[in-house]
Design a protein around this motif. Structure first.
Motif, PDB file in Angstrom:
ATOM      1  N   ARG A 107      32.413  25.937  33.697  1.00  0.00           N
ATOM      2  CA  ARG A 107      31.739  24.859  33.990  1.00  0.00           C
ATOM      3  C   ARG A 107      32.654  23.435  34.475  1.00  0.00           C
ATOM      4  N   PHE A 164      34.544  42.984  30.567  1.00  0.00           N
ATOM      5  CA  PHE A 164      33.591  42.326  31.032  1.00  0.00           C
ATOM      6  C   PHE A 164      33.804  40.761  30.689  1.00  0.00           C
ATOM      7  N   PHE A 165      32.933  39.606  31.099  1.00  0.00           N
ATOM      8  CA  PHE A 165      32.616  38.388  31.732  1.00  0.00           C
ATOM      9  C   PHE A 165      32.139  37.527  30.267  1.00  0.00           C
ATOM     10  N   GLY A 166      33.016  36.500  30.078  1.00  0.00           N
ATOM     11  CA  GLY A 166      32.091  35.398  29.416  1.00  0.00           C
ATOM     12  C   GLY A 166      30.896  34.462  30.233  1.00  0.00           C
ATOM     13  N   GLN A 167      30.079  33.448  30.052  1.00  0.00           N
ATOM     14  CA  GLN A 167      29.453  33.023  31.147  1.00  0.00           C
ATOM     15  C   GLN A 167      30.632  31.673  31.791  1.00  0.00           C
ATOM     16  N   TYR A 186      40.224  33.620  34.930  1.00  0.00           N
ATOM     17  CA  TYR A 186      40.093  33.205  36.376  1.00  0.00           C
ATOM     18  C   TYR A 186      39.154  32.207  36.816  1.00  0.00           C
ATOM     19  N   GLN A 205      33.635  30.467  46.955  1.00  0.00           N
ATOM     20  CA  GLN A 205      35.213  30.261  46.573  1.00  0.00           C
ATOM     21  C   GLN A 205      34.837  31.729  46.026  1.00  0.00           C
ATOM     22  N   GLY A 206      35.813  33.438  45.792  1.00  0.00           N
ATOM     23  CA  GLY A 206      35.269  33.927  45.041  1.00  0.00           C
ATOM     24  C   GLY A 206      36.150  33.879  43.925  1.00  0.00           C
ATOM     25  N   LEU A 207      35.967  35.200  43.840  1.00  0.00           N
ATOM     26  CA  LEU A 207      37.256  34.785  41.383  1.00  0.00           C
ATOM     27  C   LEU A 207      38.599  35.201  42.110  1.00  0.00           C
ATOM     28  N   LEU A 249      36.266  31.377  34.592  1.00  0.00           N
ATOM     29  CA  LEU A 249      35.734  32.539  33.676  1.00  0.00           C
ATOM     30  C   LEU A 249      37.178  33.547  33.041  1.00  0.00           C
ATOM     31  N   PHE A 287      42.141  35.217  40.873  1.00  0.00           N
ATOM     32  CA  PHE A 287      43.171  35.770  39.639  1.00  0.00           C
ATOM     33  C   PHE A 287      43.777  34.224  39.207  1.00  0.00           C
ATOM     34  N   TYR A 304      41.878  37.656  30.637  1.00  0.00           N
ATOM     35  CA  TYR A 304      42.058  37.402  31.635  1.00  0.00           C
ATOM     36  C   TYR A 304      41.462  35.615  31.774  1.00  0.00           C
ATOM     37  N   GLN A 351      36.408  30.031  40.055  1.00  0.00           N
ATOM     38  CA  GLN A 351      35.659  30.083  41.335  1.00  0.00           C
ATOM     39  C   GLN A 351      34.969  29.025  41.377  1.00  0.00           C
TER      40      GLN A 351
END
Lengths: 109, 111
Positions: B107, B101-104, B35, B41-43, B91, B45, B33, B37
């Motif tokens: 930016r 599970f997310f990566g870091q 995403y 704001q939120g995450l 993300l 998709f 996935y 941010q």
């Protein structure tokens, strides 16, 4: 149209007290929910989940409650610790994760 | 590696340039996935892969955004002709079933 909602953008709690973070959803077909915690400059990390066959799931200081009739879930953290200060996201797990907008929790001494 | 890896961790680009963001998922995870941010704001998709196919691209904000996944593993998110509103943390997450599970994150700053 926001399918997962966290209506409180922020919450401030004293150390040792209970933190309650709320989440509402609109689709009654959603049947699996997760909470993630996010620190600044890091990706979200999985915290706890709940299936719709349960109404409660507990893991240490963290408990998630699910009220299917109200389409509402909540995360309880007790006792709250300063290290819990972060942004908390709830998510519905469909073919993708649908996230709420997050609640920033601050735990002060 | 053991977790989801994203590169670069930071990217500053000039408006109008193209950028590529890379995601290495957890080995064996079939779902991937993207995403983003934005500040405050939120995450949001963007896109979801199951294997190499993308059954859900509904979140891509415009046709300047595209993503591919090769070999059921690495994914690249490409943003063409970047605009300032593209500035965000991008993300990537991977999953083998429920949850992810997310990566870091990467930016991205468009100046």
């Amino acid at each position: 149209d926001q399918q997962v909602k966290q209506n409180s953008p922020s919450l401030s709690v004293q150390e040792g007290r209970i933190s309650i973070l709320n989440c509402d959803y609109t689709n009654s077909m959603f049947d699996y929910f997760l909470w993630y915690k996010k620190y600044p400059a890091e990706g979200p990390t999985f915290l706890i989940s709940i299936s719709s066959i349960k109404d409660k799931n507990e893991d240490g200081r963290f408990t998630v409650f699910l009220n299917k009739s109200a389409k509402h879930l909540s995360l309880h953290i007790v006792p709250s610790q300063p290290g819990d200060s972060a942004v908390y996201f709830c998510a519905a797990d469909t073919d993708k994760l649908i996230f709420g907008t997050g609640t920033r929790l601050q735990v002060f001494p | 590696g053991a977790g989801v890896s994203q590169s670069p961790s930071n990217k500053v680009t000039e408006k109008g340039k193209d950028v590529e963001l890379r995601c290495d998922p957890i080995s064996g995870h079939t779902a991937l996935y993207w995403y983003r941010q934005s500040l405050g704001q939120g995450l949001e998709f963007l896109i979801y892969f199951q294997g190499n196919s993308a059954p859900d691209k509904s979140g891509l904000p415009s046709d300047r955004f595209s993503a591919e996944r090769t070999g059921g593993s690495v994914s690249t998110l490409t943003i063409q002709r970047t605009q300032q509103e593209d500035s965000a943390v991008y993300l990537c997450a991977s999953s083998l079933g429920s949850g992810a599970f997310f990566g870091q994150g990467t930016r991205l700053t468009v100046v």
